[in-house]
Design a protein around this motif. Sequence first.
Motif, PDB file in Angstrom:
ATOM      1  N   SER A   1       0.823  -1.205   0.000  1.00  0.00           N
ATOM      2  CA  SER A   1       0.000   0.000   0.000  1.00  0.00           C
ATOM      3  C   SER A   1       0.861   1.261   0.000  1.00  0.00           C
ATOM      4  N   VAL A   2       1.976   1.229   0.752  1.00  0.00           N
ATOM      5  CA  VAL A   2       2.877   2.389   0.786  1.00  0.00           C
ATOM      6  C   VAL A   2       3.538   2.600  -0.570  1.00  0.00           C
ATOM      7  N   VAL A   3       3.998   1.513  -1.175  1.00  0.00           N
ATOM      8  CA  VAL A   3       4.656   1.600  -2.479  1.00  0.00           C
ATOM      9  C   VAL A   3       3.686   2.107  -3.538  1.00  0.00           C
ATOM     10  N   GLU A   4       2.464   1.579  -3.534  1.00  0.00           N
ATOM     11  CA  GLU A   4       1.478   1.992  -4.528  1.00  0.00           C
ATOM     12  C   GLU A   4       1.024   3.433  -4.306  1.00  0.00           C
ATOM     13  N   PHE A   5       1.154   3.930  -3.083  1.00  0.00           N
ATOM     14  CA  PHE A   5       0.825   5.341  -2.819  1.00  0.00           C
ATOM     15  C   PHE A   5       1.927   6.270  -3.318  1.00  0.00           C
ATOM     16  N   LEU A   6       3.193   5.877  -3.097  1.00  0.00           N
ATOM     17  CA  LEU A   6       4.304   6.747  -3.460  1.00  0.00           C
ATOM     18  C   LEU A   6       4.611   6.735  -4.956  1.00  0.00           C
ATOM     19  N   ARG A   7       4.439   5.590  -5.589  1.00  0.00           N
ATOM     20  CA  ARG A   7       4.865   5.451  -6.988  1.00  0.00           C
ATOM     21  C   ARG A   7       4.177   6.419  -7.940  1.00  0.00           C
ATOM     22  N   PRO A   8       2.853   6.662  -7.842  1.00  0.00           N
ATOM     23  CA  PRO A   8       2.227   7.548  -8.835  1.00  0.00           C
ATOM     24  C   PRO A   8       2.513   9.034  -8.620  1.00  0.00           C
ATOM     25  N   ILE A   9       3.117   9.414  -7.506  1.00  0.00           N
ATOM     26  CA  ILE A   9       3.359  10.838  -7.251  1.00  0.00           C
ATOM     27  C   ILE A   9       4.369  11.369  -8.270  1.00  0.00           C
ATOM     28  N   PRO A  10       4.019  12.372  -9.063  1.00  0.00           N
ATOM     29  CA  PRO A  10       4.973  12.912 -10.039  1.00  0.00           C
ATOM     30  C   PRO A  10       6.196  13.505  -9.332  1.00  0.00           C
ATOM     31  N   SER A  11       7.366  13.118  -9.790  1.00  0.00           N
ATOM     32  CA  SER A  11       8.587  13.605  -9.155  1.00  0.00           C
ATOM     33  C   SER A  11       8.723  15.116  -9.284  1.00  0.00           C
ATOM     34  N   VAL A  12       8.241  15.664 -10.396  1.00  0.00           N
ATOM     35  CA  VAL A  12       8.326  17.116 -10.602  1.00  0.00           C
ATOM     36  C   VAL A  12       7.523  17.859  -9.531  1.00  0.00           C
ATOM     37  N   ALA A  13       6.424  17.247  -9.071  1.00  0.00           N
ATOM     38  CA  ALA A  13       5.603  17.896  -8.050  1.00  0.00           C
ATOM     39  C   ALA A  13       6.333  18.010  -6.717  1.00  0.00           C
ATOM     40  N   LEU A  14       7.366  17.205  -6.522  1.00  0.00           N
ATOM     41  CA  LEU A  14       8.117  17.230  -5.266  1.00  0.00           C
ATOM     42  C   LEU A  14       9.270  18.225  -5.273  1.00  0.00           C
ATOM     43  N   ILE A  15       9.500  18.867  -6.420  1.00  0.00           N
ATOM     44  CA  ILE A  15      10.646  19.784  -6.516  1.00  0.00           C
ATOM     45  C   ILE A  15      10.574  20.904  -5.477  1.00  0.00           C
ATOM     46  N   PRO A  16       9.438  21.614  -5.324  1.00  0.00           N
ATOM     47  CA  PRO A  16       9.399  22.677  -4.305  1.00  0.00           C
ATOM     48  C   PRO A  16       9.572  22.148  -2.885  1.00  0.00           C
ATOM     49  N   LEU A  17       8.951  20.999  -2.588  1.00  0.00           N
ATOM     50  CA  LEU A  17       9.047  20.444  -1.235  1.00  0.00           C
ATOM     51  C   LEU A  17      10.485  20.062  -0.901  1.00  0.00           C
ATOM     52  N   VAL A  18      11.153  19.375  -1.805  1.00  0.00           N
ATOM     53  CA  VAL A  18      12.539  18.961  -1.557  1.00  0.00           C
ATOM     54  C   VAL A  18      13.442  20.184  -1.454  1.00  0.00           C
ATOM     55  N   ALA A  19      13.152  21.225  -2.230  1.00  0.00           N
ATOM     56  CA  ALA A  19      13.951  22.448  -2.167  1.00  0.00           C
ATOM     57  C   ALA A  19      13.826  23.117  -0.804  1.00  0.00           C
ATOM     58  N   LEU A  20      12.624  23.096  -0.236  1.00  0.00           N
ATOM     59  CA  LEU A  20      12.431  23.689   1.088  1.00  0.00           C
ATOM     60  C   LEU A  20      13.137  22.889   2.178  1.00  0.00           C
ATOM     61  N   VAL A  21      13.187  21.569   2.014  1.00  0.00           N
ATOM     62  CA  VAL A  21      13.743  20.712   3.053  1.00  0.00           C
ATOM     63  C   VAL A  21      15.263  20.684   3.012  1.00  0.00           C
ATOM     64  N   ILE A  22      15.849  20.507   1.820  1.00  0.00           N
ATOM     65  CA  ILE A  22      17.306  20.315   1.740  1.00  0.00           C
ATOM     66  C   ILE A  22      18.010  21.366   0.890  1.00  0.00           C
ATOM     67  N   GLY A  23      17.293  22.366   0.389  1.00  0.00           N
ATOM     68  CA  GLY A  23      17.942  23.393  -0.409  1.00  0.00           C
ATOM     69  C   GLY A  23      17.903  23.063  -1.889  1.00  0.00           C
ATOM     70  N   THR A  24      18.549  23.912  -2.685  1.00  0.00           N
ATOM     71  CA  THR A  24      18.493  23.781  -4.144  1.00  0.00           C
ATOM     72  C   THR A  24      19.844  23.446  -4.753  1.00  0.00           C
ATOM     73  N   GLY A  25      20.743  22.897  -3.996  1.00  0.00           N
ATOM     74  CA  GLY A  25      22.051  22.548  -4.529  1.00  0.00           C
ATOM     75  C   GLY A  25      22.049  21.204  -5.227  1.00  0.00           C
ATOM     76  N   LEU A  26      23.238  20.622  -5.323  1.00  0.00           N
ATOM     77  CA  LEU A  26      23.392  19.340  -5.987  1.00  0.00           C
ATOM     78  C   LEU A  26      22.577  18.248  -5.299  1.00  0.00           C
ATOM     79  N   GLN A  27      22.494  18.314  -3.969  1.00  0.00           N
ATOM     80  CA  GLN A  27      21.743  17.295  -3.233  1.00  0.00           C
ATOM     81  C   GLN A  27      20.263  17.322  -3.579  1.00  0.00           C
ATOM     82  N   HIS A  28      19.755  18.493  -3.957  1.00  0.00           N
ATOM     83  CA  HIS A  28      18.356  18.626  -4.369  1.00  0.00           C
ATOM     84  C   HIS A  28      18.087  17.803  -5.623  1.00  0.00           C
ATOM     85  N   ARG A  29      18.957  17.947  -6.604  1.00  0.00           N
ATOM     86  CA  ARG A  29      18.776  17.213  -7.860  1.00  0.00           C
ATOM     87  C   ARG A  29      18.964  15.722  -7.656  1.00  0.00           C
ATOM     88  N   ILE A  30      19.973  15.358  -6.885  1.00  0.00           N
ATOM     89  CA  ILE A  30      20.250  13.936  -6.670  1.00  0.00           C
ATOM     90  C   ILE A  30      19.080  13.257  -5.968  1.00  0.00           C
TER      91      ILE A  30
END
Length: 270
Positions: free
Chosen positions: A105-134
């Motif tokens: 259930s966890v895998v099926e919930f996470l898999r359809p989430i578009p990765s592009v939609a997570l760009i702002p969230l990941v940027a807020l959490v870890i910044g916009t450097g190389l680690q953001h892209r990785i």
Amino acid sequence: MSTETLPRPRPAASSRWYRRAAGALAFAALIELVSRTGLADREFLPPASEIVGRAVALLLDPAFRAHALTSLLAWAIGLCLAALLAVPLGLLLGSVPIIDAATRSVVEFLRPIPSVALIPLVALVIGTGLQHRITLVVYASLWPILYNTMYGLRGVDPLAKESLRAYGFGPLAVLLRVSLPSAAPFITTGFRLAAGVALILTVSTEIVAGRGEGIGVFVFFAGIAVPARMTDILAGVFWVGLFGVAVNALLVAVERRAFRWHHARLGERS
């Protein structure tokens, strides 16, 4: 007289490459014709000759090469980390039904989430450097490898596993000696698909971030210039596409050479 259908002979590798090259040249000629004849505004669609000429000039530019190397670094690190995570996880989920059922259930919930939609969230959490892209590349590339690994395990010959168990081999030995080699062609296919996904996410993340270095950043600033430098944008996209084609061709060649037995079996079934 035998009624078996003989397998169709595949065209030689050189013939396939000639066809692909002819298709690419025809597409470039179409762009050239549409732009030169005024069917499309040259401000938005420059001739193919100008795009390729600008792409060659960019390759000689140290600043653009720095952008390209930054993108390639994020792509390579993210893709390798995704493989290191996805293959063991896929082997675990594909070999232990209880864990697979508990996490499905966890895998099926996470898999359809578009990765592009997570760009702002990941940027807020870890910044916009190389680690953001990785981080985003790892997330997006994880799924093709994970699911292909699990799919490959389902096709393992049960007789081969039972034979090894009959000789006293434990579950880990059966996994490493039978299941993993049998699933290896599918894992390689998953890695090849993930390589394209990783490239898309690398450039997309750079465009959305709009700072630092990377081909996406180069394309972003060319797009917001006044007037927009469309030739620069398309030249950058040209190198991204060419790199993707080269990587895919390399991985296909490695896959065919390393797993000839697998492709021979597929040929017998077709």
